[in-house]
Design a protein around this motif. Structure first.
Motif, PDB file in Angstrom:
ATOM      1  N   ASP A 169       1.542 -50.402  30.296  1.00  0.00           N
ATOM      2  CA  ASP A 169       2.867 -50.216  30.899  1.00  0.00           C
ATOM      3  C   ASP A 169       2.741 -49.736  32.342  1.00  0.00           C
ATOM      4  OD1 ASP A 169       4.363 -50.919  28.629  1.00  0.00           O
ATOM      5  OD2 ASP A 169       4.327 -48.883  27.839  1.00  0.00           O
ATOM      6  N   ALA A 173       4.008 -51.642  35.637  1.00  0.00           N
ATOM      7  CA  ALA A 173       4.932 -50.973  36.557  1.00  0.00           C
ATOM      8  C   ALA A 173       4.405 -51.038  37.985  1.00  0.00           C
ATOM      9  CB  ALA A 173       5.133 -49.517  36.131  1.00  0.00           C
ATOM     10  N   HIS A 184       9.002 -56.231  31.801  1.00  0.00           N
ATOM     11  CA  HIS A 184       8.682 -55.384  30.650  1.00  0.00           C
ATOM     12  C   HIS A 184       9.138 -53.945  30.854  1.00  0.00           C
ATOM     13  CE1 HIS A 184       6.606 -53.606  27.306  1.00  0.00           C
ATOM     14  NE2 HIS A 184       5.945 -52.802  28.130  1.00  0.00           N
ATOM     15  N   GLU A 185       9.741 -53.389  29.813  1.00  0.00           N
ATOM     16  CA  GLU A 185      10.111 -51.974  29.787  1.00  0.00           C
ATOM     17  C   GLU A 185       9.361 -51.301  28.645  1.00  0.00           C
ATOM     18  OE1 GLU A 185      11.939 -50.166  31.780  1.00  0.00           O
ATOM     19  OE2 GLU A 185      12.461 -51.841  33.097  1.00  0.00           O
TER      20      GLU A 185
END
Length: 276
Positions: A169, A173, A184-185
């Motif tokens: 992640d 980011a 994507h979160e």
């Protein structure tokens, strides 16, 4: 202070700790405590090897968590130099972890069966340190927290990891901050691959201006490949030692390990290679 004088560093201990006895080295690494933690429950020689190897693995899990956490913080700060260094150190830890299976892989079924009963419900699947690493990789499963409800501190740590961004992640980011369309979160479930992320990595690998991000992709793939090696080594070691019998603690044993070994970590980094 005279030229020939030698100062001895002062060692500090917590309020509930007792310093180890012996040389400064013994005190520093807590040798007396360390060598007092092995308590076989049988007279089978192989059990001591089993205990020490699993204890070493647990310590290495902690070290790997430290390196991956350092890498996450560096990625958050856009410090790729520090992130590369932490990931590189982490791969060395992973290499030792993979090799540690050599200590258990040649244990015969007879040797393991001879002391397996004393393990009771204990199983490596219950390792909170290992589960923490799985969460950091994006392999999250909230239902697994139930087994730790009796330990508030462990349950709280794993709950925080469940809700925190994974290592991947943080990398995605960073790509988004570099202007790449990464939708994507972070979530609390197992990471699912997406075509958009594949496209982002394709751009990273084909645009010379993004060479530093491509280095990040390769560093992450170094980590991912070693995760696969660890899982494959785990699978083959268990298959050799106990076959397809159910694991201790009621786990599915070999079936689960096979499924895990076949699952890629950071999947888009593998998929994009089909197009490069």
């Amino acid at each position: 202070m005279g030229q020939d004088s030698v100062s001895t560093p002062r060692l500090s201990f917590g309020p509930d700790e007792e310093p180890d006895i012996g040389t400064p080295y013994a005190q520093y690494v807590r040798l007396e405590t360390l060598h007092s933690l092995q308590h076989p429950r049988s007279k089978v020689d192989a059990e001591l090897s089993f205990i020490i190897t699993t204890q070493v693995m647990e310590l290495l899990f902690d070290l790997l968590r430290h390196e991956w956490t350092t890498a996450q913080h560096a990625l958050r700060e856009d410090d790729l130099t520090a992130a590369f260094a932490a990931l590189r150190r982490g791969t060395h830890v992973q290499d030792v972890l993979i090799s540690s299976w050599d200590l258990l892989a040649t244990m015969t079924p007879g040797e393991f069966t001879a002391f397996r009963e004393v393990l009771g419900e204990a199983s490596g699947f219950q390792s909170s340190a290992f589960l923490r690493l799985e969460f950091m990789l994006g392999n999250k499963n909230e239902s697994l927290l139930k087994m730790y409800e009796g330990s508030a501190a462990v349950h709280g740590d794993l709950t925080a990891a469940l809700h925190a961004p994974s290592l991947y992640d943080e990398a995605l980011a960073l790509l988004a901050r570099r202007g790449l369309p990464v939708p994507h979160e972070p979530g609390t479930g197992r990471y699912r691959a997406s075509e958009e992320v594949v496209a982002a990595w394709r751009q990273v690998y084909t645009d010379p201006a993004l060479a530093e991000a491509a280095r990040l992709g390769e560093a992450l793939l170094d980590t991912a490949e070693r995760v696969t090696r660890w899982r494959q080594r785990h699978y083959s070691s268990v298959k050799r030692t106990m076959g397809a019998k159910p694991g201790t603690g009621g786990s599915s044993g070999l079936t689960w390990l096979k499924q895990s070994a076949d699952q890629d970590v950071f999947p888009e980094l593998w998929t994009v290679r089909n197009e490069l």
